[in-house]
Design an enzyme around this catalytic site. Structure first.
Site, PDB file in Angstrom:
ATOM      1  N   ASP A   1       0.833  -1.194   0.000  1.00 65.79           N
ATOM      2  CA  ASP A   1       0.000   0.000   0.000  1.00 65.79           C
ATOM      3  C   ASP A   1       0.872   1.249   0.000  1.00 65.79           C
ATOM      4  O   ASP A   1       1.940   1.253  -0.624  1.00 65.79           O
ATOM      5  CB  ASP A   1      -0.927  -0.036   1.226  1.00 65.79           C
ATOM      6  CG  ASP A   1      -2.293   0.550   0.936  1.00 65.79           C
ATOM      7  OD1 ASP A   1      -2.383   1.778   0.770  1.00 65.79           O
ATOM      8  OD2 ASP A   1      -3.265  -0.214   0.866  1.00 65.79           O
TER       9      ASP A   1
ATOM     10  N   HIS B   1      -3.695   5.941   3.500  1.00 58.15           N
ATOM     11  CA  HIS B   1      -4.434   4.786   3.005  1.00 58.15           C
ATOM     12  C   HIS B   1      -3.932   3.484   3.620  1.00 58.15           C
ATOM     13  O   HIS B   1      -4.720   2.656   4.116  1.00 58.15           O
ATOM     14  CB  HIS B   1      -4.344   4.735   1.484  1.00 58.15           C
ATOM     15  CG  HIS B   1      -5.268   3.757   0.838  1.00 58.15           C
ATOM     16  ND1 HIS B   1      -4.928   2.435   0.622  1.00 58.15           N
ATOM     17  CD2 HIS B   1      -6.523   3.898   0.357  1.00 58.15           C
ATOM     18  CE1 HIS B   1      -5.934   1.811   0.038  1.00 58.15           C
ATOM     19  NE2 HIS B   1      -6.921   2.682  -0.150  1.00 58.15           N
TER      20      HIS B   1
ATOM     21  N   SER C   1     -11.208  -0.922  -0.527  1.00 60.12           N
ATOM     22  CA  SER C   1      -9.911  -1.002   0.165  1.00 60.12           C
ATOM     23  C   SER C   1     -10.088  -1.395   1.618  1.00 60.12           C
ATOM     24  O   SER C   1      -9.205  -2.031   2.213  1.00 60.12           O
ATOM     25  CB  SER C   1      -9.205   0.359   0.106  1.00 60.12           C
ATOM     26  OG  SER C   1      -8.757   0.644  -1.189  1.00 60.12           O
TER      27      SER C   1
END
Length: 674
Positions: A60, A98, A398
């Protein structure tokens, strides 16, 4: 020399034999899940299953290991290692957020607790901003995760098209025993929007549903009794009863747009944004103007293709602003269709707090060769860790994906010997129903087998294989018999099994022979169905896809050799046959009306078959599937008789050298063994 060669072969055989011995540890059923979404069915009790001993690689934007719930970087932290592929001179610290959000859902431990709070993490930073992601960095990070001993790889990013390099890297990881769990993507609600790595056959692909928070409302919209996809905006007022009224188009919903309109009690339709450069018409402004004009609700359609996810409450709203009417977003295409219906368009808008719907942004299939997504998990309004050291609410596939990753970590802790296909079967067969706006089971191309149910995953003793059945009906094959194999995780004998089908139909039947269920689907069956099995008080659901076509593929198997023939209702010239295994391997052959084909495969399991039949200048495609169960040996220099003899000798020499090398070099300790 012969004795030396035999010793090397003996050593290799011993290593292979040792590698097949599986050790299983009994662990009490006490999964710990505190504030992450409880709707997936985890039991929030202290102790027991918590993911301890499982190493998860997060590919990520990195992880903010300075967050209190991440416990630091290195052997004494939760993030025990990783690599920064964006800047190799720096540690994989997340500056975007994220990756930290994803990691928190898996393994946060402290202020909030993830699904598996005791797992340890590897942080692989492949993107700085979470938007631009180079495919080569994803493939390199997958290879690095294999080398670093990851048990599970979580990939909550990807590309919106097929990428063979990514898919090949995932296949390699799965082949080496690593479980790979990937996001379906956020390009819904259009069909065929799953790209790589979501479409990878060996990966477990996760789509997003709503969750059980009251803020996760679902909008049911009908225009002239035709259903449309709609997304409630965050912060929207929720009507106590359905809103039913005529529709009035109000341009961009400026205050001036309502001057000469009578919208009292109406449902206002407005376009997103503005046609004036520099003008900022926030959703809150549009909602406020419509409410002041007396509207009952407002629908805002996108100013570009696709759906969007809007928020009424944001940093730029007035301090005293409070949404007063239901506010939803719809696609540009639907907005334009509704305009064409005016002035005769009537709307019916209903808000439900029902989590069992696919989130509109969640990417859908169909994909080839296997149905994707595999499973769904909550992906709307998820509370998780933020790079600020605090917490935030996020939405997207996600964030559905790490729920499944955490659940798999618990399952591996409980049953370390399970294969990825065992895990896929357990996850999908025990999933809860995801329903469409009509109250029916959602199509597997949109929602896989359903929504993750952690409690059932960790309490079942049954494995059903395959996880989705495919029936092929043709004029030359009026019925199809599909086997589904059963076995227990514990190794105990199968006991009483209750079976029924939904919907109940005269065209579908079954019989049980030992550990196999034979499902017969008659040609009159046109709709998809589901087989519902109850075993030891746990419900298992297996979707059945029914395909009708004009071509039939006949397959006979013997010792891993598949003999293939094709039949078609009319004259045909040529057919290309493609067999795809769940592990990602593809085999191709061709046949003619006078010539069959034989293909050798090297692994048992489910194979999807695509047959492209050529008739003159036209082509027709038919599909089928088969369970290969006659392979008795893996692909090797001894079993592959078509390999040239010089290559056989070379490979034998290299294998012997590797065997000697293995005697003198100790095995590398995996991080999970420390």
């Amino acid at each position: 020399m012969r004795l030396y060669f035999l010793m090397v072969i003996g050593l290799i055989f011993t290593v292979l034999l040792y590698s097949t011995i599986q050790f299983e540890v009994e662990t009490p059923l006490m999964p710990y899940l505190e504030k992450s979404v409880p709707y997936i069915g985890a039991v929030p009790t202290i102790g027991g299953l918590d993911g301890e001993g499982i190493l998860v690689a997060v590919i990520d934007t990195g992880i903010d290991y300075t967050h209190p719930d991440m416990l630091g970087f290195g052997p004494n932290g939760k993030v025990v290692g990783g690599f920064n592929f964006v800047d190799p001179n720096q540690l994989p610290l997340d500056t975007n957020g994220h990756g930290t959000q994803v990691a928190g859902i898996i393994a946060a431990e402290g202020g909030i607790n993830g699904v598996a709070p005791a797992v340890r993490l590897l942080a692989y930073k492949v993107s700085e901003d979470g938007e631009g992601v180079r495919s080569d960095l994803i493939t390199r990070s997958i290879q690095r995760a294999i080398e670093d001993g990851a048990d599970i790889i979580n990939i909550s990013l990807g590309v919106n098209k097929t990428n063979n390099a990514i898919d090949k890297a995932i296949a390699e990881a799965v082949d080496k025993g690593v479980i790979v769990i990937v996001a379906a993507g956020n390009d819904g609600s259009q069909q065929s929007t799953i790209g790589s790595p979501g479409r990878s056959p060996p990966a477990i692909t996760v789509g997003a549903t709503y969750n059980n928070l009251t803020s996760s409302s679902v909008a049911i919209l009908q225009i002239n009794n035709i259903p449309y996809v709609a997304i409630p905006m965050v912060g929207s007022a929720v009507p106590p009863s359905p809103v039913e009224s005529h529709i009035v188009y109000a341009g961009y919903a400026r205050e001036s747009d309502f001057t000469e309109l009578n919208v009292t009690g109406a449902v206002v339709l407005a376009e997103r944004g503005s046609d004036m450069p520099g003008e900022l018409l926030y959703f809150s402004i549009k909602e406020n103007n419509a409410a002041n004009a007396g509207a009952a609700a407002i629908m805002i359609f996108n100013n570009k293709e696709g759906m969007f996810y809007g928020e009424l409450i944001h940093n730029f709203t007035e301090p005293d602003y409070m949404p007063r009417i239901p506010t939803i977003s719809i696609s540009q295409e639907d907005g334009r269709d509704i305009i064409e219906m005016l002035p005769d368009a009537q709307a019916r808008l209903l808000f439900l707090h029902d989590p069992d719907h696919v989130a509109p942004f969640s990417s859908r299939g169909p994909t080839l060769p296997f149905i994707k997504p595999d499973i769904m998990a909550p992906g709307v309004h998820i509370n998780t860790t933020a790079i600020s050291g605090g917490y935030e609410i996020v939405s997207g596939t996600s964030y559905a994906t790490p729920h499944v990753t955490g659940a798999v970590a618990l399952l591996l802790q409980q049953h370390p010997s399970l294969t990825i296909e065992d895990i896929r079967s357990i996850l999908t067969s025990t999933a809860d129903a995801v329903i469409d706006q009509k109250g029916s089971w959602e199509d597997p191309h949109n929602a896989g087998s359903g929504r993750l149910d952690v409690y059932s995953v960790l309490t079942t003793d049954l494995i059903t294989y395959p996880s989705i059945l495919s029936a092929s009906i043709t004029p030359l094959q009026s019925s199809d018999i599909i086997p589904i194999h059963l076995r227990t995780i514990s190794g105990n004998a199968l006991e009483d099994i209750s079976i029924h089908f939904e919907p109940n139909s005269d065209y579908i039947a079954h019989k049980i022979i030992d550990d196999t269920i034979l499902v017969t689907v008659e040609g009159e069956m046109t709709a998809d169905a589901r087989m519902i099995l109850t075993y030891d008080d746990i419900t298992h659901t297996v979707p059945i896809k029914v395909r009708h076509s004009n071509g039939t593929i006949h397959v006979n198997q013997e010792n891993g050799i598949l003999h293939l023939e094709v039949s078609y209702i009319d004259r045909w010239d040529f057919a290309k046959i493609t067999l795809s295994s769940r592990s990602g391997h593809t085999y191709e052959s061709s046949v003619t009306p006078s010539k069959s084909a034989s293909v050798r495969v090297y692994e048992n399991g489910v194979y999807q078959i695509q047959v492209d039949i050529s008739i003159g200048t036209q082509s027709y495609t038919t599909y089928d599937s088969i369970i290969v169960d006659t392979v008795t040996e893996e692909r090797s220099i001894w079993s592959d008789i078509i390999m040239p003899w010089r290559q056989v000798i070379i490979v034998a020499i290299i294998s012997g050298m590797l065997g000697v090398f293995a005697v003198f070099v100790p095995r590398r300790a995996r991080v999970t063994d420390i």
